[in-house]
Write a protein that holds these residues in place. Sequence first.
Motif, PDB file in Angstrom:
ATOM      1  N   PRO A 235     -55.860   2.306 -15.381  1.00  0.00           N
ATOM      2  CA  PRO A 235     -54.340   1.821 -15.432  1.00  0.00           C
ATOM      3  C   PRO A 235     -53.313   1.565 -14.804  1.00  0.00           C
ATOM      4  CG  PRO A 235     -54.662   3.352 -17.811  1.00  0.00           C
ATOM      5  CD  PRO A 235     -55.780   3.581 -16.818  1.00  0.00           C
ATOM      6  N   PHE A 236     -52.799   3.569 -14.801  1.00  0.00           N
ATOM      7  CA  PHE A 236     -51.547   3.724 -14.727  1.00  0.00           C
ATOM      8  C   PHE A 236     -51.355   3.932 -13.419  1.00  0.00           C
ATOM      9  CE2 PHE A 236     -51.708   4.850 -18.736  1.00  0.00           C
ATOM     10  CZ  PHE A 236     -51.211   3.361 -19.526  1.00  0.00           C
ATOM     11  N   ALA A 237     -49.669   4.560 -12.637  1.00  0.00           N
ATOM     12  CA  ALA A 237     -50.185   4.483 -10.665  1.00  0.00           C
ATOM     13  C   ALA A 237     -50.045   6.244 -11.133  1.00  0.00           C
ATOM     14  CB  ALA A 237     -48.697   4.519 -10.888  1.00  0.00           C
ATOM     15  N   GLU A 238     -50.474   7.212 -10.295  1.00  0.00           N
ATOM     16  CA  GLU A 238     -50.860   8.534 -10.482  1.00  0.00           C
ATOM     17  C   GLU A 238     -49.496   8.987 -11.153  1.00  0.00           C
ATOM     18  OE1 GLU A 238     -53.515  12.161  -7.810  1.00  0.00           O
ATOM     19  OE2 GLU A 238     -52.306  10.086  -7.438  1.00  0.00           O
ATOM     20  N   GLY A 239     -49.502  10.104 -11.973  1.00  0.00           N
ATOM     21  CA  GLY A 239     -48.528  10.943 -12.088  1.00  0.00           C
ATOM     22  C   GLY A 239     -47.529  10.247 -12.720  1.00  0.00           C
ATOM     23  N   LEU A 240     -47.784   8.989 -13.343  1.00  0.00           N
ATOM     24  CA  LEU A 240     -46.443   8.203 -14.847  1.00  0.00           C
ATOM     25  C   LEU A 240     -46.654   8.673 -15.951  1.00  0.00           C
ATOM     26  CD1 LEU A 240     -44.591   5.461 -13.907  1.00  0.00           C
ATOM     27  CD2 LEU A 240     -46.370   4.263 -15.266  1.00  0.00           C
ATOM     28  N   ALA A 241     -45.432   9.277 -16.120  1.00  0.00           N
ATOM     29  CA  ALA A 241     -45.112   9.803 -17.761  1.00  0.00           C
ATOM     30  C   ALA A 241     -44.329   8.979 -18.172  1.00  0.00           C
ATOM     31  CB  ALA A 241     -45.607  11.441 -17.662  1.00  0.00           C
ATOM     32  N   GLU A 242     -44.082   9.469 -19.026  1.00  0.00           N
ATOM     33  CA  GLU A 242     -42.914   8.776 -20.246  1.00  0.00           C
ATOM     34  C   GLU A 242     -41.566  10.029 -20.054  1.00  0.00           C
ATOM     35  OE1 GLU A 242     -43.450   8.803 -24.729  1.00  0.00           O
ATOM     36  OE2 GLU A 242     -45.559   7.715 -24.326  1.00  0.00           O
ATOM     37  N   GLY A 243     -40.317   9.111 -19.622  1.00  0.00           N
ATOM     38  CA  GLY A 243     -39.388  10.311 -19.868  1.00  0.00           C
ATOM     39  C   GLY A 243     -38.709   9.935 -17.752  1.00  0.00           C
TER      40      GLY A 243
END
Length: 333
Positions: A235-243
């Motif tokens: 679902p998400f782009a690689e490495g995307l994280a909260e913050g």
Amino acid sequence: MRAAGEVFCLLKKEWNRLLAAAVLVLFTGAVLLTAHANSREFIRYAEFNVPYAALDRALAEDIESEGAVGWVDVLAYLSARYGGEWKRYKPADLDAVCERLRGGEAIDAIAGGLQYFQYFRQVYGAVLGGFVGWHLQEGKDDRWTVKYGLTAYSPLAEGYWYNHFDDFGASRSYGFKRRHLGHDLMGSVGTPVIAIEGGTVEALGWNQYGGWRIGIRSTDGRRYYYYAHLRRDHPFAEGLAEGQSVRAGDVIGYLGQTGYSHKENVNGIETPHLHFGLELVFDESQKESDNEIWVDLYALTRLLDRHRATVRAQGKEYVREYEMLLFHPKNHT
């Protein structure tokens, strides 16, 4: 001489009138005391019903004047003049106020007699505040161009089809009966999803209603973008994280059809699409409450379609092709 019964009726009516007046005074006093006790004053209700034609015309004036004729001020003036009833909109009214602004008149002087101008100025400023400005745009052959114009992007990458209609407020029934507080873009699974503007990732993960979803707060804190029903398994782009910080135009995820399930990673949505929403935050107490302010994005989606991010494949991911850097002309040499 009036009969006793008639006199009694008159006295009863007068008593009821005095009682109602007393109740009103007490109620007003309670409201004032509450407002005084709660010293925070902020907007608790707003809607965004500016038609595409007015947005398009006001944006053109803003860009042509390089910000001298601000589209937020123009739209706020017209909304105050119309009492929020945009069905009354006439292009000639917009042209007239723009001409006065180009002639050197200040918007505060032009709108001086309009009671709700400052209210609409705040609301429209919150919606559109990060959408236009000076920027450096990378192009082919590593060439950079100084531009004034749209800095916000369409939520879907260039070259990918989608269709949509104004579905804000439509009924939804999964879980409980509720209104649709976002905008749906029907497209193909795997279509790269783009950050409309820069900000910080506040939410990332599974939600039974939205499936795999991302929540991003704008840099100025006034806008919260919600992207939902992202692709199963990836679902998400690689490495995307909260913050994490993201920039306008970054690839943040991929369109899918997840959601409507307590279990993670389930395609519970019949039609692949991106649901995206925009919540206005005038005070942090509104962010997670029963009084959240979500706005209709149909007209804005049409407007942003002219600024879609070009992407390219990089392994299993897609990344932006061209960079964009925001700047203020006073700091540019």
